[in-house]
Design an enzyme around this catalytic site. Structure first.
Site, short mmCIF file in Angstrom:
data_model
loop_
_atom_site.label_atom_id
_atom_site.label_comp_id
_atom_site.label_asym_id
_atom_site.label_seq_id
_atom_site.Cartn_x
_atom_site.Cartn_y
_atom_site.Cartn_z
N ARG A 41 0.83 -1.23 0.00
CA ARG A 41 0.00 0.00 0.00
C ARG A 41 0.85 1.26 0.00
O ARG A 41 0.47 2.26 0.61
CB ARG A 41 -0.97 0.02 1.17
CG ARG A 41 -2.08 -1.01 1.10
CD ARG A 41 -3.12 -0.58 0.08
NE ARG A 41 -4.11 -1.63 -0.12
CZ ARG A 41 -5.27 -1.70 0.52
NH1 ARG A 41 -5.58 -0.78 1.39
NH2 ARG A 41 -6.10 -2.68 0.27
N ARG A 45 -3.96 6.36 0.50
CA ARG A 45 -4.56 7.54 1.12
C ARG A 45 -3.68 8.27 2.13
O ARG A 45 -4.00 9.39 2.52
CB ARG A 45 -5.88 7.16 1.79
CG ARG A 45 -6.99 6.99 0.80
CD ARG A 45 -8.19 6.40 1.49
NE ARG A 45 -7.77 5.23 2.23
CZ ARG A 45 -8.53 4.17 2.47
NH1 ARG A 45 -9.75 4.14 2.06
NH2 ARG A 45 -8.07 3.15 3.13
N ARG A 54 -7.88 11.31 -5.83
CA ARG A 54 -9.16 10.71 -5.42
C ARG A 54 -10.26 11.74 -5.18
O ARG A 54 -11.43 11.38 -5.06
CB ARG A 54 -8.94 9.82 -4.20
CG ARG A 54 -8.27 8.48 -4.55
CD ARG A 54 -9.28 7.46 -5.10
NE ARG A 54 -10.08 6.94 -4.00
CZ ARG A 54 -11.30 7.33 -3.71
NH1 ARG A 54 -11.91 8.22 -4.46
NH2 ARG A 54 -11.95 6.82 -2.69
N ASP A 90 -6.42 -3.58 -7.79
CA ASP A 90 -7.01 -4.21 -6.62
C ASP A 90 -7.17 -5.70 -6.90
O ASP A 90 -7.28 -6.10 -8.07
CB ASP A 90 -8.36 -3.59 -6.28
CG ASP A 90 -8.78 -3.91 -4.86
OD1 ASP A 90 -8.36 -3.19 -3.94
OD2 ASP A 90 -9.49 -4.92 -4.68
N TYR A 173 -14.45 -12.35 -0.21
CA TYR A 173 -15.26 -11.20 -0.63
C TYR A 173 -16.41 -11.65 -1.53
O TYR A 173 -17.54 -11.17 -1.41
CB TYR A 173 -14.39 -10.15 -1.35
CG TYR A 173 -13.38 -9.54 -0.40
CD1 TYR A 173 -13.76 -8.51 0.46
CD2 TYR A 173 -12.08 -10.03 -0.30
CE1 TYR A 173 -12.86 -7.98 1.37
CE2 TYR A 173 -11.18 -9.50 0.60
CZ TYR A 173 -11.57 -8.48 1.44
OH TYR A 173 -10.69 -7.97 2.35
#
Ligand code: CP3
Length: 364
Positions: A41, A45, A54, A90, A173
């Site tokens: 990562r 963010r 974003r 992703d 998921y």
């Protein structure tokens, strides 16, 4: 293909005298001048530059734009001097092509902390049978174009890592419908093992075709994100995970690039995981690094630094990085990384300080 290849009119060909980057050398347990460092990562963010992008596009729009993929992937290399780049994408991007309705709940413009959501989760054998194995050149062209755009932007400064999700993690998921635990999927293993196997089979095929195409497009290493593997008991790993992970390792081996298996909560199984055919095993922070290396002979080891340390204080973050390097020892085959991804709110100065400390570390 050669991991040090060069791009000529869209095709990757071998360079006459390939330079070996420290990251690729460490993957192969060859001696390096300095310990290579990258962080899971590393684009995200915690970076003001990422948050600015974003503000303008949603997470999935970002993942589907080759130009933005390249910009976001290369930014942390320029900013912090990491020794490897990781494709910005992703582990769930292929699910729409498989027939699943994927969204990121709060992943709209300007918002963060949005988890994935699947509108039509996989619950029955018929749902599994309806899943289509994606054709990356058709369904995921934007990922492959992103890989090519990154290689061009990097100009061979550092190698590019491609990735896919592991079958168990992606299934969690697909079956739960989002980040909602593992109970439905684990119940499927016990109640309907044939359905679970059929699901893992399709997700394994999907992982293999994606990684093959990413490598063909220019990815120079492949990491399998099997983040939630630690949820499974040993006998369930043996039946429902390890055979599929071994097939993915074998498929990566045939492409010629090094393979990395990432998981968390699995230190009880290191000796077994060393035999799956991966070049590198990524470990979390729950085990001392010297113990992990001793239990993983014959493979390179990545990770182990607790991402929470990066929140500060900075002197502690740096001291613990140096302590980790000392404990990892001088034997070739260690890649500095986190046990899991960088956390939102991590000060960029701390990331820079730790990268610099890893680079400055020496055995003299
Ligand atoms: O490591 C990198 O820098 C490469 C990019 C990358 C992302 N996701 C970007 C991302 C990678 C390798 C992943 C893998 C991934 N995706 C995993 C396995 C790795 C892990 O951390 O365990 C998983 C479980 C996912 C699924 C996923 N994607 C979740 C659960 C979430 C929401 C939680 C979160 O961290 O925000 C995402 C969204 C996501 N993937 C973001 C990023 C940068 C945040 C999106 C945003 O900008 O709001």
């Amino acid at each position: 293909m050669d991991p040090n290849g060069v791009c000529f009119e869209g095709t990757w060909t071998k360079m006459a005298a390939p330079m070996t980057h420290p990251f690729l050398a460490a993957c192969r347990r060859e001696p390096v001048d300095r310990v290579p460092v990258w962080m899971m990562r590393q684009a995200g963010r915690y970076q003001p530059s990422y948050r600015a992008i974003r503000q303008k596009v949603s997470f999935l729009e970002l993942c589907r734009s080759p130009e933005l993929i390249a910009q976001v992937t290369v930014a942390p290399i320029d900013e912090f001097g990491f020794d490897a780049a990781i494709l910005f994408s992703d582990i769930l991007v292929h699910l729409p092509a498989m027939g699943l309705d994927l969204s990121f709940e709060k992943g709209e413009k300007g918002k963060g902390d949005g988890g994935p959501k699947i509108g039509n989760p996989v619950r029955t054998r018929a749902d599994v049978d309806a899943l289509r194995v994606p054709v990356p050149k058709k369904d995921l062209q934007y990922v492959l174009d992103g890989v090519r755009a990154i290689r061009t932007a990097l100009a061979d400064r550092v190698p590019l890592i491609g990735f896919v999700g592991g079958p168990f993690t992606v299934a969690s998921y697909a079956v739960e419908g989002g980040s909602q635990g593992f109970t439905r999927l684990k119940t499927m293993l016990y109640a309907e093992p044939a359905t679970a196997h059929a699901l893992f089979e399709k997700l394994t095929q999907a992982a293999i075709v994606q990684i093959e195409e990413q490598v063909a497009a220019g990815a120079q290493a492949a990491q399998i994100f099997e983040s939630w593997l630690g949820e499974l008991a040993r006998e369930d790993l043996e039946e429902f995970s390890f055979p599929y992970l071994a097939r993915i390792a074998e498929a990566v081996r045939k492409t010629g690039v090094p393979s990395i298996l990432f998981s968390t909560g699995t230190t009880a199984h290191l000796e077994r995981m060393a035999k799956l055919g991966y070049d590198v095993i990524s470990v979390d922070w729950r085990i001392p690094i010297d113990e992990a290396r001793a239990r993983l002979p014959g493979v390179a080891v990545q990770g182990n630094y607790d991402s929470t340390l990066l929140l500060g204080p900075r002197e502690v973050a740096v001291a613990r990085a140096q302590q980790l390097l000392r404990a990892a020892g001088p034997t070739p085959g260690y890649i500095f990384n986190l046990g899991h991804g960088i956390q939102v709110g991590t000060p960029t100065e701390n990331v820079k300080a730790v990268v610099d400390a890893v680079h400055a570390f020496g055995w003299k």
